[in-house]
Design a protein around this motif. Structure first.
Motif, mmCIF file in Angstrom:
data_model
loop_
_atom_site.group_PDB
_atom_site.id
_atom_site.type_symbol
_atom_site.label_atom_id
_atom_site.label_comp_id
_atom_site.label_asym_id
_atom_site.label_seq_id
_atom_site.Cartn_x
_atom_site.Cartn_y
_atom_site.Cartn_z
ATOM 1 N N LEU A 139 0.813 -1.219 0.000
ATOM 2 C CA LEU A 139 0.000 0.000 0.000
ATOM 3 C C LEU A 139 0.849 1.273 0.000
ATOM 4 O O LEU A 139 0.339 2.357 -0.301
ATOM 5 C CB LEU A 139 -0.926 0.014 1.222
ATOM 6 N N LEU B 30 -8.520 -0.906 3.136
ATOM 7 C CA LEU B 30 -8.819 0.148 2.160
ATOM 8 C C LEU B 30 -10.039 0.959 2.574
ATOM 9 O O LEU B 30 -10.051 2.181 2.435
ATOM 10 C CB LEU B 30 -9.039 -0.464 0.771
ATOM 11 N N CYS C 223 -7.540 0.737 -4.796
ATOM 12 C CA CYS C 223 -8.752 1.536 -4.574
ATOM 13 C C CYS C 223 -9.765 1.289 -5.693
ATOM 14 O O CYS C 223 -10.955 1.131 -5.429
ATOM 15 C CB CYS C 223 -8.417 3.023 -4.483
ATOM 16 N N LEU D 182 -1.595 1.637 -4.534
ATOM 17 C CA LEU D 182 -2.740 2.055 -3.723
ATOM 18 C C LEU D 182 -3.900 2.477 -4.616
ATOM 19 O O LEU D 182 -5.046 2.100 -4.377
ATOM 20 C CB LEU D 182 -2.338 3.180 -2.771
#
Length: 107
Positions: free
Chosen positions: A25, A93, A35, A31
């Motif tokens: 992450l 997340l 997402c 990341l």
């Protein structure tokens, strides 16, 4: 005494797993990819278009996520689809989204 040792062993294992996820992450491209995938399965071309991450970087970062066991792949014809393979990653997340994007649009 044995139960204490077992507890420490479990903690060490959990710490190792958490560190691997956090390392993955800690890269902005990875990341962003995660997402997008938190909303569901996407093919490589969709990820490239949504994130404006071009093929060499995209392939490299998806490879890292695959090697870490964070994403799963599925092939359909010429398309490769990616999805998050670990429910714990989705929870992380979601928490990050609540902390860092409370008023923004998801994904």
């Amino acid at each position: 005494m044995a139960s204490q040792k077992m507890s420490i062993e479990r903690m060490n294992t959990a710490a190792g797993e958490a560190t691997a996820v956090l390392r993955a992450l800690a890269n902005e491209s990875r990341l962003l990819l995660l997402c997008q995938l938190s909303n569901g399965e996407l093919c490589v071309s969709d990820l490239e278009e949504r994130l404006d991450i071009h093929q060499p970087t995209l392939s490299q970062q998806l490879g890292v996520l695959r090697n870490e066991g964070l994403v799963a792949t599925r092939r359909e014809g010429k398309n490769i689809f990616y999805s998050i393979s670990d429910e714990r990653v989705l929870k992380v997340l979601r928490t990050m989204y609540e902390v860092f994007c409370p008023t923004g649009e998801r994904g």
